[in-house]
Design a protein around this motif. Structure first.
Motif, short mmCIF file in Angstrom:
data_model
loop_
_atom_site.label_atom_id
_atom_site.label_comp_id
_atom_site.label_asym_id
_atom_site.label_seq_id
_atom_site.Cartn_x
_atom_site.Cartn_y
_atom_site.Cartn_z
N ILE A 211 0.81 -1.22 0.00
CA ILE A 211 0.00 0.00 0.00
C ILE A 211 0.85 1.27 0.00
CG2 ILE A 211 -0.19 0.22 2.51
CD1 ILE A 211 -3.09 1.02 2.12
N ALA A 212 2.11 1.13 0.33
CA ALA A 212 2.97 2.32 0.41
C ALA A 212 3.11 2.98 -0.95
CB ALA A 212 4.35 1.93 0.96
N ARG A 213 3.30 2.15 -2.00
CA ARG A 213 3.43 2.74 -3.33
C ARG A 213 2.14 3.46 -3.74
NH1 ARG A 213 5.77 -1.14 -7.83
NH2 ARG A 213 7.51 -0.95 -6.36
N SER A 214 1.00 2.92 -3.39
CA SER A 214 -0.27 3.55 -3.75
C SER A 214 -0.45 4.89 -3.02
CB SER A 214 -1.43 2.62 -3.40
OG SER A 214 -1.33 1.39 -4.13
N LEU A 215 -0.03 4.91 -1.74
CA LEU A 215 -0.16 6.17 -0.97
C LEU A 215 0.77 7.25 -1.53
CD1 LEU A 215 -0.37 4.79 2.69
CD2 LEU A 215 -2.22 5.73 1.28
N VAL A 216 1.96 6.87 -1.93
CA VAL A 216 2.89 7.86 -2.51
C VAL A 216 2.34 8.39 -3.83
CG1 VAL A 216 5.19 8.18 -3.48
CG2 VAL A 216 4.90 6.93 -1.33
N SER A 217 1.80 7.48 -4.65
CA SER A 217 1.22 7.93 -5.92
C SER A 217 0.04 8.88 -5.69
CB SER A 217 0.78 6.71 -6.74
OG SER A 217 1.87 5.86 -7.01
N ALA A 218 -0.82 8.54 -4.71
CA ALA A 218 -1.96 9.42 -4.40
C ALA A 218 -1.48 10.77 -3.88
CB ALA A 218 -2.87 8.72 -3.38
N GLY A 219 -0.40 10.75 -3.11
CA GLY A 219 0.13 12.01 -2.59
C GLY A 219 0.62 12.93 -3.69
N TRP A 220 1.37 12.36 -4.65
CA TRP A 220 1.84 13.19 -5.76
C TRP A 220 0.67 13.66 -6.64
CZ3 TRP A 220 6.12 15.51 -5.51
CH2 TRP A 220 7.22 14.96 -4.90
N PHE A 221 -0.35 12.83 -6.76
CA PHE A 221 -1.52 13.26 -7.53
C PHE A 221 -2.19 14.47 -6.88
CE2 PHE A 221 -6.18 13.09 -7.92
CZ PHE A 221 -6.31 13.31 -9.29
N PHE A 222 -2.40 14.39 -5.57
CA PHE A 222 -3.02 15.54 -4.89
C PHE A 222 -2.09 16.75 -4.87
CE2 PHE A 222 -5.83 12.27 -3.01
CZ PHE A 222 -7.05 12.88 -3.24
N GLY A 223 -0.78 16.52 -4.86
CA GLY A 223 0.14 17.65 -4.95
C GLY A 223 0.01 18.37 -6.27
N ALA A 224 -0.08 17.59 -7.39
CA ALA A 224 -0.27 18.22 -8.70
C ALA A 224 -1.61 18.92 -8.77
CB ALA A 224 -0.16 17.14 -9.78
N LEU A 225 -2.63 18.30 -8.15
CA LEU A 225 -3.96 18.94 -8.15
C LEU A 225 -3.94 20.26 -7.37
CD1 LEU A 225 -6.95 18.73 -8.94
CD2 LEU A 225 -7.33 17.44 -6.80
#
Length: 273
Positions: free
Chosen positions: A136-150
Motif C-alpha cells: 500500500i505504500a506505493r499507492s499512498l505515494v502515488s496518491a500524494g503526488w496526484f493531490f500535490g499536482a492537483l
C-alpha cells in the motif's frame, strides 16, 4: 475672504459662483464698459464687494438657478434609484450565485488538495521505510503526488481568477469615478444657462454700477467721527479759569463771578473832631 451666504444659493454652488466671478473679472479689461477697472477700484476691491453682495447678484439669475437645481436633483434621484435597484436585484440572479460558488471552490481546492498530498506522502514514505515494504505504500505515494499536482493546478487557477476579478473591478471603479464629472446634457444646459444669466444680469451690472458710482470707496476704512458735545443755547455760564501752566501743585482754579452794579449809598461820614 469668506463669501457671505446667500439665502437661495446652496453650499455646493458657492464655489461655482466664485469661479464665475473670477472669470468675469479676468475678462473685464476686454469690455469697454469695464475699462475703468484699476483707476479708482481694482479687481481685488471689486471682488470683495461682489462677494459681500452675493445675495443680490445671484438673485438676478434666480429663475435659471432654480431650474438648474431642480433638473440636477431629479437626475440624482433617478441615478440613485437605478443603483439601488441593481444592487438589490443582482445577488438574486443565477450568475451571481454561480460566481459565488466558484469563488468558494477556488479558495478551498488548493488547501484541501495540498493537505491531502502532505498526508498521503508522509504516510507513504513512512511505510516504505519498513522491511518488507507494504504494497500500500506505493499507492499512498502515488496518491500524494496526484493531490500535490492537483493543488498546484488549483492554486494557478485561483491566481488567474483573482487577476481577472481585479481587472474587472478596476475598470468598473474607474468608470464610476469618471461618471459624476460628466453631467447629463440637460443638467449641463441648465448650468450653462444659469452661469450666463449670472454674468449678464448679475455680475456685470454690479461691476458697472460700482465703477460708475463716485461715492463707492471700499478702501476708506476710517470709522465715523464721534458726535460732539451738546451745544450751548442762549446761556453763558460763569467763566472758570484753569490754573496757569507754571502754577504750584495744589493751587485751585480761581472763580470770576459776574459783575453786578448796585445803587450808591452814602454811609455816615465820620470826621475827626
Amino acid at each position: 475672504m469668506q463669501m457671505k451666504s446667500a439665502p437661495h444659493l446652496l453650499n455646493e454652488d458657492r464655489a461655482e459662483y466664485e469661479r464665475v466671478l473670477e472669470e468675469a473679472l479676468r475678462n473685464a479689461p476686454d469690455r469697454p464698459d469695464l475699462a475703468a477697472i484699476g483707476q479708482r477700484l481694482n479687481a481685488a476691491q471689486l471682488r470683495t464687494m461682489a462677494l459681500n453682495a452675493t445675495a443680490s447678484i445671484t438673485g438676478a439669475a434666480a429663475a435659471e438657478y432654480e431650474h438648474y437645481v431642480k433638473i440636477r436633483e431629479e437626475t440624482r434621484a433617478s441615478a440613485a434609484s437605478a443603483v439601488t435597484h441593481d444592487s438589490v436585484q443582482a445577488p438574486d440572479g443565477p450568475a451571481e450565485r454561480g460566481a459565488g460558488l466558484a469563488a468558494v471552490i477556488g479558495a478551498l481546492a488548493p488547501v484541501l488538495a495540498g493537505t491531502a498530498a502532505v498526508i498521503f506522502l508522509l504516510i507513504g514514505y513512512s511505510l516504505r521505510m519498513l522491511e518488507p515494504v507494504p504494497t500500500i505504500a506505493r499507492s499512498l505515494v502515488s496518491a500524494g503526488w496526484f493531490f500535490g499536482a492537483l493543488a498546484a493546478v488549483a492554486t494557478l487557477a485561483a491566481g488567474i481568477g483573482l487577476l481577472v476579478t481585479a481587472l474587472r473591478n478596476g475598470a468598473t471603479q474607474v468608470h464610476a469615478v469618471e461618471t459624476p464629472d460628466e453631467l447629463p446634457d440637460e443638467v449641463a444646459r441648465a448650468k450653462d444657462a444659469w452661469r450666463h444669466a449670472l454674468v449678464e444680469r448679475g455680475i456685470l451690472p454690479f461691476l458697472q454700477a460700482a465703477l460708475n458710482d463716485p461715492s463707492v470707496d471700499p478702501a476708506a476704512t476710517a470709522p465715523p467721527r464721534p458726535l460732539g458735545r451738546i451745544p450751548k443755547v442762549g446761556y453763558s455760564g460763569p467763566d472758570y479759569s484753569s490754573p496757569s501752566k507754571g502754577a504750584t501743585k495744589g493751587q485751585r482754579p480761581t472763580f470770576t463771578s459776574p459783575d453786578f452794579s448796585s445803587p450808591d449809598f452814602g454811609g455816615p461820614e465820620h470826621q475827626p473832631d
